[in-house]
Design a protein around this motif. Structure first.
Motif, PDB file in Angstrom:
ATOM      1  N   VAL A   1      65.235  92.973  44.408  1.00 19.07           N
ATOM      2  CA  VAL A   1      63.968  92.791  43.862  1.00 19.07           C
ATOM      3  C   VAL A   1      63.166  94.097  44.582  1.00 19.07           C
ATOM      4  O   VAL A   1      62.320  93.362  45.640  1.00 19.07           O
ATOM      5  N   GLN A   2      62.389  94.893  43.888  1.00 20.16           N
ATOM      6  CA  GLN A   2      61.868  95.780  43.952  1.00 20.16           C
ATOM      7  C   GLN A   2      60.030  95.568  43.334  1.00 20.16           C
ATOM      8  O   GLN A   2      60.119  95.232  42.819  1.00 20.16           O
ATOM      9  N   LEU A   3      58.855  95.387  43.988  1.00 17.83           N
ATOM     10  CA  LEU A   3      57.818  95.620  42.944  1.00 17.83           C
ATOM     11  C   LEU A   3      56.841  96.816  43.878  1.00 17.83           C
ATOM     12  O   LEU A   3      57.095  97.255  44.767  1.00 17.83           O
ATOM     13  N   GLN A   4      56.513  97.248  42.269  1.00 13.97           N
ATOM     14  CA  GLN A   4      55.214  98.158  42.962  1.00 13.97           C
ATOM     15  C   GLN A   4      53.924  97.688  41.696  1.00 13.97           C
ATOM     16  O   GLN A   4      53.614  97.063  41.095  1.00 13.97           O
ATOM     17  N   ALA A   5      53.549  98.085  42.518  1.00 18.55           N
ATOM     18  CA  ALA A   5      51.870  97.842  42.667  1.00 18.55           C
ATOM     19  C   ALA A   5      51.039  98.531  42.574  1.00 18.55           C
ATOM     20  O   ALA A   5      51.150  99.792  42.681  1.00 18.55           O
ATOM     21  N   SER A   6      50.394  98.070  41.281  1.00 13.40           N
ATOM     22  CA  SER A   6      48.670  99.555  40.769  1.00 13.40           C
ATOM     23  C   SER A   6      47.896  98.919  40.653  1.00 13.40           C
ATOM     24  O   SER A   6      47.525  97.501  40.384  1.00 13.40           O
ATOM     25  N   GLY A   7      46.685  99.604  39.645  1.00 10.92           N
ATOM     26  CA  GLY A   7      45.603  99.240  39.420  1.00 10.92           C
ATOM     27  C   GLY A   7      44.277  99.020  40.422  1.00 10.92           C
ATOM     28  O   GLY A   7      43.467  98.900  40.232  1.00 10.92           O
ATOM     29  N   GLY A   8      44.606  99.265  42.185  1.00 14.61           N
ATOM     30  CA  GLY A   8      43.452  99.188  43.213  1.00 14.61           C
ATOM     31  C   GLY A   8      42.296 100.588  42.455  1.00 14.61           C
ATOM     32  O   GLY A   8      42.937 101.136  41.835  1.00 14.61           O
ATOM     33  N   GLY A   9      41.148 100.509  43.179  1.00 14.60           N
ATOM     34  CA  GLY A   9      40.431 101.309  43.414  1.00 14.60           C
ATOM     35  C   GLY A   9      39.450 100.736  43.704  1.00 14.60           C
ATOM     36  O   GLY A   9      38.886 100.150  44.495  1.00 14.60           O
ATOM     37  N   LEU A  10      37.981 101.882  43.292  1.00 14.52           N
ATOM     38  CA  LEU A  10      36.643 101.437  44.106  1.00 14.52           C
ATOM     39  C   LEU A  10      36.077 101.378  43.159  1.00 14.52           C
ATOM     40  O   LEU A  10      35.685 101.367  41.655  1.00 14.52           O
ATOM     41  N   VAL A  11      35.117  99.997  43.208  1.00 14.63           N
ATOM     42  CA  VAL A  11      34.491  99.356  41.820  1.00 14.63           C
ATOM     43  C   VAL A  11      32.798  98.099  42.806  1.00 14.63           C
ATOM     44  O   VAL A  11      32.648  98.558  43.514  1.00 14.63           O
ATOM     45  N   GLN A  12      32.224  98.806  41.999  1.00 10.05           N
ATOM     46  CA  GLN A  12      30.681  98.075  41.949  1.00 10.05           C
ATOM     47  C   GLN A  12      30.405  96.137  42.272  1.00 10.05           C
ATOM     48  O   GLN A  12      31.380  95.670  41.470  1.00 10.05           O
ATOM     49  N   ALA A  13      29.939  95.860  42.933  1.00 12.51           N
ATOM     50  CA  ALA A  13      30.283  94.233  42.584  1.00 12.51           C
ATOM     51  C   ALA A  13      29.721  94.049  41.811  1.00 12.51           C
ATOM     52  O   ALA A  13      28.872  94.473  40.732  1.00 12.51           O
ATOM     53  N   GLY A  14      30.260  92.912  41.305  1.00  5.92           N
ATOM     54  CA  GLY A  14      29.985  92.626  39.927  1.00  5.92           C
ATOM     55  C   GLY A  14      30.315  93.031  38.611  1.00  5.92           C
ATOM     56  O   GLY A  14      30.934  92.582  38.034  1.00  5.92           O
ATOM     57  N   GLY A  15      32.005  94.127  39.253  1.00 11.63           N
ATOM     58  CA  GLY A  15      32.284  95.022  38.298  1.00 11.63           C
ATOM     59  C   GLY A  15      34.086  94.306  37.701  1.00 11.63           C
ATOM     60  O   GLY A  15      34.201  93.458  38.680  1.00 11.63           O
ATOM     61  N   SER A  16      34.711  94.965  37.826  1.00  9.07           N
ATOM     62  CA  SER A  16      35.933  94.735  36.997  1.00  9.07           C
ATOM     63  C   SER A  16      37.144  95.188  37.514  1.00  9.07           C
ATOM     64  O   SER A  16      37.092  97.010  37.347  1.00  9.07           O
ATOM     65  N   LEU A  17      38.534  94.674  38.020  1.00 11.09           N
ATOM     66  CA  LEU A  17      39.509  95.755  37.729  1.00 11.09           C
ATOM     67  C   LEU A  17      40.865  94.705  37.739  1.00 11.09           C
ATOM     68  O   LEU A  17      40.486  92.967  37.045  1.00 11.09           O
ATOM     69  N   ARG A  18      41.727  95.383  37.334  1.00  5.97           N
ATOM     70  CA  ARG A  18      43.183  95.175  37.073  1.00  5.97           C
ATOM     71  C   ARG A  18      43.553  95.239  37.421  1.00  5.97           C
ATOM     72  O   ARG A  18      44.478  96.719  37.389  1.00  5.97           O
ATOM     73  N   LEU A  19      44.767  95.025  38.071  1.00  3.16           N
ATOM     74  CA  LEU A  19      46.359  95.274  39.065  1.00  3.16           C
ATOM     75  C   LEU A  19      46.822  94.703  38.077  1.00  3.16           C
ATOM     76  O   LEU A  19      47.802  93.588  37.669  1.00  3.16           O
ATOM     77  N   SER A  20      47.974  95.212  38.333  1.00  5.58           N
ATOM     78  CA  SER A  20      49.581  95.238  37.945  1.00  5.58           C
ATOM     79  C   SER A  20      50.932  95.050  38.945  1.00  5.58           C
ATOM     80  O   SER A  20      50.462  95.796  40.040  1.00  5.58           O
ATOM     81  N   CYS A  21      51.503  94.555  38.755  1.00  5.14           N
ATOM     82  CA  CYS A  21      52.887  94.026  39.638  1.00  5.14           C
ATOM     83  C   CYS A  21      54.492  94.574  39.103  1.00  5.14           C
ATOM     84  O   CYS A  21      54.158  93.262  37.949  1.00  5.14           O
ATOM     85  N   THR A  22      54.649  95.249  39.470  1.00  8.36           N
ATOM     86  CA  THR A  22      55.879  95.352  37.941  1.00  8.36           C
ATOM     87  C   THR A  22      57.010  95.483  39.411  1.00  8.36           C
ATOM     88  O   THR A  22      57.062  96.023  39.995  1.00  8.36           O
ATOM     89  N   ALA A  23      58.411  94.485  38.814  1.00  7.13           N
ATOM     90  CA  ALA A  23      59.414  93.975  39.045  1.00  7.13           C
ATOM     91  C   ALA A  23      60.449  94.190  38.231  1.00  7.13           C
ATOM     92  O   ALA A  23      61.114  94.666  37.161  1.00  7.13           O
ATOM     93  N   SER A  24      61.852  94.909  39.765  1.00  8.09           N
ATOM     94  CA  SER A  24      62.722  95.686  39.211  1.00  8.09           C
ATOM     95  C   SER A  24      63.817  95.671  40.259  1.00  8.09           C
ATOM     96  O   SER A  24      63.887  94.941  41.404  1.00  8.09           O
ATOM     97  N   GLY A  25      65.186  95.380  39.437  1.00  7.65           N
ATOM     98  CA  GLY A  25      65.778  95.111  40.198  1.00  7.65           C
ATOM     99  C   GLY A  25      66.526  93.447  39.532  1.00  7.65           C
ATOM    100  O   GLY A  25      66.933  93.180  38.740  1.00  7.65           O
ATOM    101  N   ARG A  26      67.140  92.893  40.080  1.00  2.00           N
ATOM    102  CA  ARG A  26      67.501  91.638  40.255  1.00  2.00           C
ATOM    103  C   ARG A  26      66.320  90.750  40.134  1.00  2.00           C
ATOM    104  O   ARG A  26      66.065  88.912  40.968  1.00  2.00           O
TER     105      ARG A  26
END
Length: 118
Positions: A1-26
């Motif tokens: 199984v391979q996992l690919q994470a994305s979505g990080g970044g810089l945000v101000q306190a009180g802000g929002s981010l959404r991370l994603s992780c896509t799985a491939s393989g078995r």
């Protein structure tokens, strides 16, 4: 199984981010997926997990009510919606499949950096 994470970044306190992780393989061997994080000088810690089949979730106390873990079965993708971010949430976030005791897991993604400015 391979996992690919994305979505990080810089945000101000009180802000929002959404991370994603896509799985491939078995991906049929993936039963539980989770997010962990590691801040500089600290040990990696559990953030949230989701049971792939049922969608049942679990969170560490410090993110309860602010973070939401979810998944899209059709896309083999897990998400972490992070709201009301605090400087102490800053870390490298890792997705993992089939987490085990003592912070171990069968599979790990490469990590994505989340920086929260105060």
């Amino acid at each position: 199984v391979q996992l690919q994470a994305s979505g990080g970044g810089l945000v101000q306190a009180g802000g929002s981010l959404r991370l994603s992780c896509t799985a491939s393989g078995r991906t049929g061997t993936t039963y539980v997926m989770a997010w962990f994080r590691q801040a500089p000088g600290k040990e990696r810690e559990f953030v949230a997990s989701i049971i792939w089949s049922s969608g049942s979730t679990h969170y560490t106390d410090s993110v309860m009510g602010r973070f939401t873990i979810s998944r899209d079965n059709a896309k083999n993708t897990m998400y972490l919606q992070m709201n009301s971010l605090k400087p102490e949430d800053a870390a490298v976030y890792y997705c993992a499949a089939n987490p085990r005791a003592l912070g171990r897991a069968d599979y790990w993604g490469q990590g994505t950096q989340v920086t929260v400015s105060s």
